[in-house]
Scaffold this motif. Structure first.
Motif, short mmCIF file in Angstrom:
data_model
loop_
_atom_site.label_atom_id
_atom_site.label_comp_id
_atom_site.label_asym_id
_atom_site.label_seq_id
_atom_site.Cartn_x
_atom_site.Cartn_y
_atom_site.Cartn_z
N UNK A 33 0.82 -1.21 0.00
CA UNK A 33 0.00 0.00 0.00
C UNK A 33 0.85 1.26 0.00
N UNK A 34 0.33 2.28 -0.64
CA UNK A 34 1.04 3.56 -0.67
C UNK A 34 1.10 4.16 0.73
N UNK A 35 2.13 4.95 1.01
CA UNK A 35 2.18 5.64 2.30
C UNK A 35 0.95 6.52 2.50
N UNK A 36 0.51 6.60 3.75
CA UNK A 36 -0.62 7.46 4.10
C UNK A 36 -0.50 7.80 5.58
N UNK A 37 -1.46 8.52 6.10
CA UNK A 37 -1.41 8.89 7.52
C UNK A 37 -1.58 7.67 8.42
N UNK A 38 -2.21 6.61 7.92
CA UNK A 38 -2.37 5.39 8.72
C UNK A 38 -1.43 4.27 8.29
N UNK A 39 -0.90 4.35 7.08
CA UNK A 39 0.02 3.34 6.56
C UNK A 39 1.44 3.93 6.57
N UNK A 40 2.03 3.94 7.75
CA UNK A 40 3.31 4.62 7.95
C UNK A 40 4.47 3.76 7.46
N UNK A 41 5.56 4.43 7.09
CA UNK A 41 6.78 3.75 6.65
C UNK A 41 7.99 4.34 7.36
N UNK A 42 8.99 3.47 7.56
CA UNK A 42 10.32 3.88 7.99
C UNK A 42 11.32 3.22 7.06
N UNK A 43 12.09 4.02 6.33
CA UNK A 43 13.15 3.51 5.47
C UNK A 43 14.48 3.68 6.20
N UNK A 44 15.16 2.55 6.40
CA UNK A 44 16.29 2.50 7.32
C UNK A 44 17.64 2.67 6.61
N UNK A 45 17.74 3.74 5.81
CA UNK A 45 19.04 4.11 5.27
C UNK A 45 19.41 3.38 3.98
N UNK A 46 20.48 3.86 3.35
CA UNK A 46 21.00 3.34 2.08
C UNK A 46 19.93 3.37 1.00
N UNK A 47 19.41 4.56 0.75
CA UNK A 47 18.45 4.77 -0.33
C UNK A 47 19.18 4.85 -1.67
N UNK A 48 20.45 5.27 -1.63
CA UNK A 48 21.18 5.65 -2.84
C UNK A 48 22.42 4.79 -3.00
N UNK A 49 23.10 4.97 -4.16
CA UNK A 49 24.32 4.27 -4.55
C UNK A 49 24.01 2.87 -5.08
N UNK A 50 24.91 2.38 -5.91
CA UNK A 50 24.88 1.05 -6.54
C UNK A 50 23.78 0.97 -7.60
N UNK A 51 22.52 0.98 -7.21
CA UNK A 51 21.46 1.00 -8.20
C UNK A 51 21.46 2.32 -8.96
N UNK A 52 20.96 2.30 -10.22
CA UNK A 52 21.12 3.45 -11.11
C UNK A 52 19.90 4.35 -11.18
#
Length: 276
Positions: A33-52
């Protein structure tokens, strides 16, 4: 350190490294599900590098943070740093797709990212792992001034939070990475007991099933870049946490992407030009 609770009717989803794999990021949102006020997300680092598609990943995550500031969270990883971005492609990607100024703005923003998130006072989520000193507490993390130290350096709490790894043997050992160290199940047990935590959730390492529960359930690794670098064959995973603070693990496979290889924008690959 950001401190959040999971309210009734809400879910928090913890994702690990995404490493510029934009199409796999979209698969997470399709499945969960897409992020929303009730569908919360935490992305724990390393969003960038390696992938293009690192700029696409970073801009998408930042846009969701602006849209849902109280239910979308980002921790810093060891790849949200200048030296890693120079080596593993993000700086080159910013220059190729945008300008040097865009990279400098990203660099400034990375240094402002939180270093950890405490969920329900039960789960400490940070990119790398635990510390070389048993005396380090949650209060020490709270007191860190990330704005005074833009890059993690070669020692200290920030470096350890971004770089350390678990090991199966008790005690502490040298890092296979050459930076930081490794910590055993006894270190994790003492830290969790001293800080009244159920577990530490971290990322930073490929796991073939997308996640792994170690150290008698007190150390959990989650990695969200499936078929990492188009070569590893691993699954990706994410963790759902509801108001009862039970953990639910979901594994997923990589999806097709356009024919641009990982590391396409790394300095040794592009030699100052865009990939063909």
């Amino acid at each position: 350190m950001v401190e959040v609770d999971v309210e009734e009717g809400h879910t928090m989803t913890v994702c690990g490294d995404t490493h510029g794999q934009f199409f796999d990021l979209m698969e997470i949102f399709r499945l969960n599900g897409a992020p929303s006020e009730t569908n919360a997300y935490l992305f724990n680092g390393d969003f960038v590098d390696r992938g293009s598609w690192s700029t696409e990943v970073a801009l998408t995550l930042y846009a969701y943070k602006w849209l849902y500031p109280n239910s979308f969270f980002l921790n810093r990883g060891n790849h949200e740093t200048d030296d890693m971005n120079r080596m593993y492609g993000f700086e080159g990607e910013c220059r190729a797709k945008y300008t040097e100024r865009v990279f400098k703005l990203f660099s400034e923003s990375f240094s402002a990212l939180p270093l950890a998130t405490l969920i329900g006072k039960k789960f400490l989520v940070l990119h790398g792992g635990l510390f070389s000193d048993d005396a380090v507490s949650l209060n020490d993390i709270r007191k860190l001034n990330r704005h005074k130290q833009r890059q993690p350096g070669q020692s200290g709490l920030m470096m350890e939070m971004l770089w350390t790894d678990p090991q199966p043997n008790p005690g502490r050992g040298p890092s296979k990475r050459g930076v930081g160290m490794q910590f055993g199940p006894d270190v994790t047990k003492r830290f969790c007991e001293a800080n009244k935590l159920e577990a530490v959730i971290r990322s930073h390492e490929v796991r073939m099933e997308g996640y792994e529960v170690e150290h008698d359930g007190r150390c959990i690794t989650v990695f969200s870049a499936p078929h990492y670098c188009d070569s590893t064959g691993n699954k990706g995973a994410f963790i759902n946490i509801g108001p009862d603070y039970k953990l639910k693990y979901t594994k997923f496979a990589a999806v097709p992407h356009p024919n641009i290889k990982p590391m396409a924008y790394a300095a040794r690959n592009i030699m100052g030009t865009k990939p063909g």
